[in-house]
Design a protein around this motif. Structure first.
Motif, short mmCIF file in Angstrom:
data_model
loop_
_atom_site.label_atom_id
_atom_site.label_comp_id
_atom_site.label_asym_id
_atom_site.label_seq_id
_atom_site.Cartn_x
_atom_site.Cartn_y
_atom_site.Cartn_z
N MET A 1 -47.83 -19.60 -34.53
CA MET A 1 -46.93 -20.05 -33.48
C MET A 1 -47.65 -19.92 -32.13
SD MET A 1 -43.13 -18.59 -32.85
CE MET A 1 -41.90 -19.72 -32.36
N LEU A 2 -47.42 -20.88 -31.25
CA LEU A 2 -48.12 -20.96 -29.97
C LEU A 2 -47.83 -19.76 -29.06
CD1 LEU A 2 -50.04 -22.73 -28.36
CD2 LEU A 2 -48.05 -23.92 -27.45
N ILE A 3 -46.57 -19.32 -29.00
CA ILE A 3 -46.21 -18.18 -28.14
C ILE A 3 -46.90 -16.91 -28.63
CG2 ILE A 3 -44.30 -16.68 -27.43
CD1 ILE A 3 -42.56 -19.19 -27.28
N GLU A 4 -46.91 -16.69 -29.94
CA GLU A 4 -47.58 -15.50 -30.48
C GLU A 4 -49.07 -15.51 -30.16
OE1 GLU A 4 -46.81 -15.00 -34.66
OE2 GLU A 4 -44.63 -14.99 -34.34
N LYS A 5 -49.68 -16.69 -30.29
CA LYS A 5 -51.12 -16.79 -29.99
C LYS A 5 -51.37 -16.49 -28.51
CE LYS A 5 -55.13 -19.66 -30.56
NZ LYS A 5 -55.78 -20.67 -31.33
N PHE A 6 -50.55 -17.05 -27.64
CA PHE A 6 -50.65 -16.79 -26.20
C PHE A 6 -50.53 -15.30 -25.92
CE2 PHE A 6 -48.16 -16.01 -22.29
CZ PHE A 6 -49.04 -16.50 -21.33
N ASP A 7 -49.46 -14.68 -26.44
CA ASP A 7 -49.22 -13.25 -26.22
C ASP A 7 -50.37 -12.39 -26.73
OD1 ASP A 7 -46.75 -13.35 -24.91
OD2 ASP A 7 -45.60 -13.26 -26.76
N ASN A 8 -50.77 -12.63 -27.96
CA ASN A 8 -51.81 -11.80 -28.57
C ASN A 8 -53.18 -11.98 -27.91
OD1 ASN A 8 -50.15 -10.47 -30.42
ND2 ASN A 8 -50.21 -12.22 -31.81
N THR A 9 -53.49 -13.20 -27.49
CA THR A 9 -54.77 -13.45 -26.81
C THR A 9 -54.85 -12.64 -25.52
OG1 THR A 9 -54.92 -15.66 -27.76
CG2 THR A 9 -56.23 -15.24 -25.78
#
Length: 187
Positions: free
Chosen positions: A1-9
């Motif tokens: 999911m895009l939000i998870e990738k943003f947050d984790n990055t």
């Protein structure tokens, strides 16, 4: 999911590139300033007992309460988002594990509610208020207890709470309210 990738990055970048002893201590300090909104509540109470700034203190405390009710009381229990450290069990936290859900960040909500309200009354300190709010918000990421989107949600909710508080405050006739309280105690 895009939000998870943003947050984790973002969280992993902070974890891998920004941690060192002095900043660890500074981020713990800023998070402690924001614990339970204490800093802002104390400022509100000091203003409240100062005749010249009573209205500002009342407005600040009302706005903080609105943010807490919306964020801590409603939104967190609707979203039910776990904190980042629960997804990475090997993460060593620098503070005690916070209880409760992650979205939105309560520290950030209180900080931005307060910075917004205080900057309306004390314009020459706007940079100071928002610098403290930003430091508190960033500390939540640095300490791995919130995702970036939790902090962004806290910023938005904080400003909305401040605007609601200002709206309500402006709609209530303070003199009438004071008169009613005075009549209540003297009857």
């Amino acid at each position: 999911m895009l939000i998870e990738k943003f947050d984790n990055t973002i969280l992993l970048f902070i974890k891998n590139n920004m941690h060192f002893y002095l900043l660890d201590k500074l981020m713990i300090f800023f998070t402690m300033l924001g614990n339970d909104g204490r800093l802002w509540i104390v400022i509100g109470l000091v203003l409240l007992v100062t005749k010249k700034y009573r209205k500002e203190g009342l407005l600040l405390l009302i706005s903080i309460c609105i943010g807490a009710i919306l964020g801590e009381g409603i939104i967190k229990h609707l979203v039910c988002r776990n904190r980042p450290f629960t997804h990475y069990p090997g993460i060593k936290l620098l503070i005690s594990k916070p209880k409760g859900y992650s979205f939105p960040s309560g520290h950030t909500t209180a900080a931005f509610t307060s910075a917004y309200v205080l900057s309306k009354s004390f314009r020459k300190y706007t940079v100071v208020f928002f610098s403290i709010a930003i430091a508190i918000a960033f500390s939540r990421l640095y300490l791995y207890v919130h995702y970036p989107t939790d902090v962004i949600g806290g910023v938005v909710l904080g400003i909305i709470s401040a605007k609601i508080g200002i709206y309500i405050f402006n709609k209530v006739n303070i003199k009438k309210l004071r008169s009613e309280v005075k009549d209540f105690y003297h009857s």
